[in-house]
Design a protein around this motif. Structure first.
Motif, mmCIF file in Angstrom:
data_model
loop_
_atom_site.group_PDB
_atom_site.id
_atom_site.type_symbol
_atom_site.label_atom_id
_atom_site.label_comp_id
_atom_site.label_asym_id
_atom_site.label_seq_id
_atom_site.Cartn_x
_atom_site.Cartn_y
_atom_site.Cartn_z
ATOM 1 N N ASN A 20 65.156 -49.467 -7.396
ATOM 2 C CA ASN A 20 64.469 -48.210 -7.111
ATOM 3 C C ASN A 20 64.056 -48.113 -5.646
ATOM 4 O OD1 ASN A 20 64.349 -46.914 -9.765
ATOM 5 N ND2 ASN A 20 63.079 -48.644 -10.357
ATOM 6 N N LEU A 54 69.854 -43.498 -10.444
ATOM 7 C CA LEU A 54 69.223 -44.354 -11.437
ATOM 8 C C LEU A 54 69.748 -45.784 -11.346
ATOM 9 C CD1 LEU A 54 69.440 -42.029 -14.570
ATOM 10 C CD2 LEU A 54 67.394 -42.502 -13.214
ATOM 11 N N ASP A 75 69.000 -48.282 -16.519
ATOM 12 C CA ASP A 75 68.650 -46.991 -17.131
ATOM 13 C C ASP A 75 69.867 -46.340 -17.766
ATOM 14 O OD1 ASP A 75 66.161 -47.500 -16.193
ATOM 15 O OD2 ASP A 75 66.133 -45.908 -14.687
ATOM 16 N N TYR A 76 71.027 -46.466 -17.134
ATOM 17 C CA TYR A 76 72.255 -45.920 -17.723
ATOM 18 C C TYR A 76 72.584 -46.634 -19.037
ATOM 19 C CZ TYR A 76 73.544 -43.155 -13.620
ATOM 20 O OH TYR A 76 73.571 -42.224 -12.604
ATOM 21 N N GLN A 96 70.472 -48.185 -21.063
ATOM 22 C CA GLN A 96 69.504 -47.779 -22.080
ATOM 23 C C GLN A 96 69.807 -46.387 -22.604
ATOM 24 O OE1 GLN A 96 65.789 -48.299 -19.995
ATOM 25 N NE2 GLN A 96 65.607 -50.456 -20.585
ATOM 26 N N ALA A 97 70.237 -45.485 -21.735
ATOM 27 C CA ALA A 97 70.599 -44.140 -22.171
ATOM 28 C C ALA A 97 71.809 -44.165 -23.097
ATOM 29 C CB ALA A 97 70.882 -43.257 -20.951
#
Length: 222
Positions: free
Chosen positions: A123, A146, A150-151, A153-154
């Motif tokens: 980040n 991102l 995060d990808y 988890q999505a």
């Protein structure tokens, strides 16, 4: 593909990605054979491609795919590497053939992605990366900034929602089953108690009809 006998009506269309050198190193995708793309793979060099192992087994099973050629829309390309197969569209997809082309030999889709690996917080790197991109071209729109986690988890979100819904439906079904058993027991108890005056009575549960002779019940309780 070179040396492959295509079956009648067989679909040999294969998805692909255009990447830069060190993409496999950055994404931790193992190269099983051959080499990565290099800066020398430009417009003046031989057109090359890297295929995944699923594609290698489909078209050159038991053979060495390196040096083999196959045709795409812009001509013939030569296989210089074999990468480990992965997931390309969804996590539950079946293994599929896939190949990669070097960006130095042509990029016609400007919807590009940049992958960076860092030892620190990803980040913290996003802002600096966006500034560098706008320094090169202020008109470039940067979106979906991102971390890779995060990808991932999505990608699991749909499976998690489905699991939660199934768990909830299971609890509802269990509660309804328990209520049904309670109703049957309550109806049976009520019929026995209300039949103290004697005679034969009929008790109806949710799916069962029971005939009770209350005189026999009274005698048994003496």
């Amino acid at each position: 593909p070179e040396g492959y006998a295509r079956r009648p009506n067989e679909d040999v269309s294969i998805p692909y990605s255009i990447i830069s050198p060190r993409y496999f190193e950055t994404m931790r995708i193992p190269l099983l054979d051959g080499r990565d793309f290099a800066d020398r793979d430009d417009d003046d060099a031989e057109k090359v491609a890297i295929i995944n192992e699923t594609m290698a087994k489909r078209f050159w099973l038991g053979q060495n795919p390196l040096g083999r050629k196959f045709k795409i829309w812009r001509g013939t390309v030569t296989v210089v590497g074999v990468a480990k197969s992965g997931k390309y569209r969804s996590l539950n997809e079946r293994p599929q053939s896939f190949f990669y082309l070097p960006c130095q030999q042509g990029v016609w889709d400007l919807n590009l992605g940049i992958g960076l690996r860092t030892d620190g917080s990803p980040n913290a790197l996003i802002g600096a990366l966006e500034r560098e991109i706008h320094a090169l071209d202020p008109g470039v729109e940067v979106w979906a900034k991102l971390p890779m986690l995060d990808y991932i988890q999505a990608a699991f979100l749909a499976q998690r929602i489905t699991s939660t819904l199934l768990f909830g439906l299971g609890l509802v079904a269990l509660a309804l089953a328990a209520m049904g058993i309670f109703d049957q027991k309550a109806a049976l108890s009520l019929a026995v108690v209300s039949s103290a005056g004697g005679g034969s009575h009929q008790v109806s549960g949710s799916s069962t009809t029971i005939n009770i002779d209350c005189d026999q019940v009274a005698d048994a309780m003496k």
